[in-house]
Design a protein around this motif. Structure first.
Motif, PDB file in Angstrom:
ATOM      1  N   ASN A 335     -50.282-151.929  41.623  1.00  0.00           N
ATOM      2  CA  ASN A 335     -51.128-152.134  42.795  1.00  0.00           C
ATOM      3  C   ASN A 335     -50.831-151.113  43.884  1.00  0.00           C
ATOM      4  O   ASN A 335     -49.678-150.779  44.139  1.00  0.00           O
ATOM      5  CB  ASN A 335     -50.929-153.547  43.371  1.00  0.00           C
ATOM      6  N   SER A 339     -53.713-152.032  49.096  1.00  0.00           N
ATOM      7  CA  SER A 339     -54.606-153.094  48.624  1.00  0.00           C
ATOM      8  C   SER A 339     -54.559-154.278  49.585  1.00  0.00           C
ATOM      9  O   SER A 339     -53.509-154.616  50.133  1.00  0.00           O
ATOM     10  CB  SER A 339     -54.193-153.568  47.225  1.00  0.00           C
ATOM     11  N   SER A 344     -56.104-157.063  43.486  1.00  0.00           N
ATOM     12  CA  SER A 344     -55.375-156.209  42.551  1.00  0.00           C
ATOM     13  C   SER A 344     -56.072-154.868  42.392  1.00  0.00           C
ATOM     14  O   SER A 344     -57.294-154.786  42.335  1.00  0.00           O
ATOM     15  CB  SER A 344     -55.259-156.895  41.189  1.00  0.00           C
TER      16      SER A 344
END
Length: 375
Positions: A335, A339, A344
């Motif tokens: 990841n 993010s 994800s």
């Protein structure tokens, strides 16, 4: 080279401009000499200052490249060490005497469970209804909420009577909620399988928690998942014929059960995994032998969190820098540190630039590129 050429041209222009100014004006010879001296001094000062500025900037640039290279090499070493550790753990776990005993005991108990349970037609129908109800009211809605397709209860229910019985006892009738099914040490029915579960489950669960694995599985030689820690919907299904036979998990099982000797280890890349509601999952497995005879297989579901913990470290990367893993499809296998929470990047974000192309071609180095955020 271009830098020094630019400096030379700039100084020449200053000198010529100053010389022309001096010669055009009606100054005494003394004043012209003084003016030319000042002009030469100014040019020299500018030259020295420009060189110092360039060297300072180059030093900062070189230092930054050195820092990034060190971070890259550090991440590489950490990830390689992590996978070596996992390899060694599954290698040793599969050859542990307790695991050999558990694989043998669970396999035998699974094979005898339908007969030992002595369920009549009414009981069998009730078990089926209980399991079907779980897929209809629990698994299906959660699957859809995660953005996954629901294939319908009939597609997931185990084909074997033993599988349906165990899913009823340890999943649908388990009083613990989804994600906590592992807290049940044993189902109450007086059968050999539950006795074995009460004996081995606390030990294997403790191992799982100690090393942060997502799940641990034991298989018999027929491909039946005779034991798992977390009791997701793959539990008690068959991985040679059942609903998950075509997954990366199924591939590891087939390889492990096809091994010719103890100690072989097989691993599959991360892919979305249906029983985990589409979350990316990678699997590593090894055969279990007893006195030279194959009796089953052990498989670990590897945690994404451990890999993310390594790759998402931000020290030394400033506001826009990050490290991440990519596969040949250019999609992330860890990841991004940018993010959003709960989102994800794995299999979602695709990264394409000159540096990525070079890395996937087996090259190593430093390049200046525009990243996927425009930085």
């Amino acid at each position: 080279m271009l830098f020094w050429t630019g400096i030379a041209l700039t100084l020449a222009l200053i000198a010529l401009t100053g010389l022309a100014f001096v010669l055009r004006n009606r100054l005494t010879l003394r004043n012209k000499i003084v003016a030319l001296g000042l002009l030469i001094g100014l040019s020299a000062t500018l030259a020295v200052g420009s060189i110092a500025t360039w060297r300072s900037g180059q030093a900062l640039h070189d230092n930054e490249l050195s820092t990034l290279s060190a971070i890259r090499d550090g991440r590489k070493s950490q990830i390689e060490d992590y996978f070596v550790t996992i390899h060694e753990q599954v290698y040793n776990f599969a050859q542990n005497q307790m695991v050999e005993d558990a694989t043998r005991d669970f396999s035998q108990a699974f094979a005898n469970l339908a007969e030992e349970s002595k369920l009549d037609a009414s009981d069998t129908s009730a078990v089926y209804s209980t399991v079907r109800g779980y897929y209809t009211s629990e698994f299906g809605p959660r699957l859809k909420a995660a953005g996954q397709s629901d294939r319908g209860a009939q597609s997931y229910i185990p084909q074997s009577a033993a599988g349906r019985i165990l899913q009823s006892w340890y999943i649908s009738e388990n009083p613990n909620p989804v994600g906590s099914k592992l807290d049940l040490d044993r189902a109450p029915q007086a059968v050999a399988y539950n006795d074995h579960h009460g004996k081995y489950h606390p030990q294997i669960r403790r191992f799982l928690k100690s090393f942060g694995y997502y799940d641990i599985f034991l298989f018999d030689t027929q491909g039946n998942l005779v034991y798992s820690v977390f009791k997701e919907t793959d539990y008690a299904t068959n991985f040679l014929t059942g609903p998950y036979k075509d997954t990366n998990f199924g591939s590891v099982v087939r390889q492990a059960l096809g091994a010719s000797q103890a100690g072989e280890v097989f691993i599959e890349d991360f892919k979305p995994y249906e029983p985990s509601y589409g979350s990316p999952a990678s699997f590593i497995g090894s055969p279990v032998f007893e006195e030279g005879k194959l009796i089953g297989a052990v498989v670990f579901q590897m945690p994404v969190d451990k890999i993310n913990g390594i790759m998402q470290q931000s020290a030394g990367l400033g506001e826009t820098g990050e490290t991440y893993l990519l596969a040949d499809d250019h999609r992330m296998r860890s990841n991004s540190r940018f993010s959003e929470e709960g989102q994800s990047s794995i299999f979602v974000e695709e990264v394409k630039n000159e540096a990525v192309d070079a890395a996937l071609a087996g090259e190593s180095g430093v390049q200046t590129v525009v990243d996927r955020h425009g930085h």
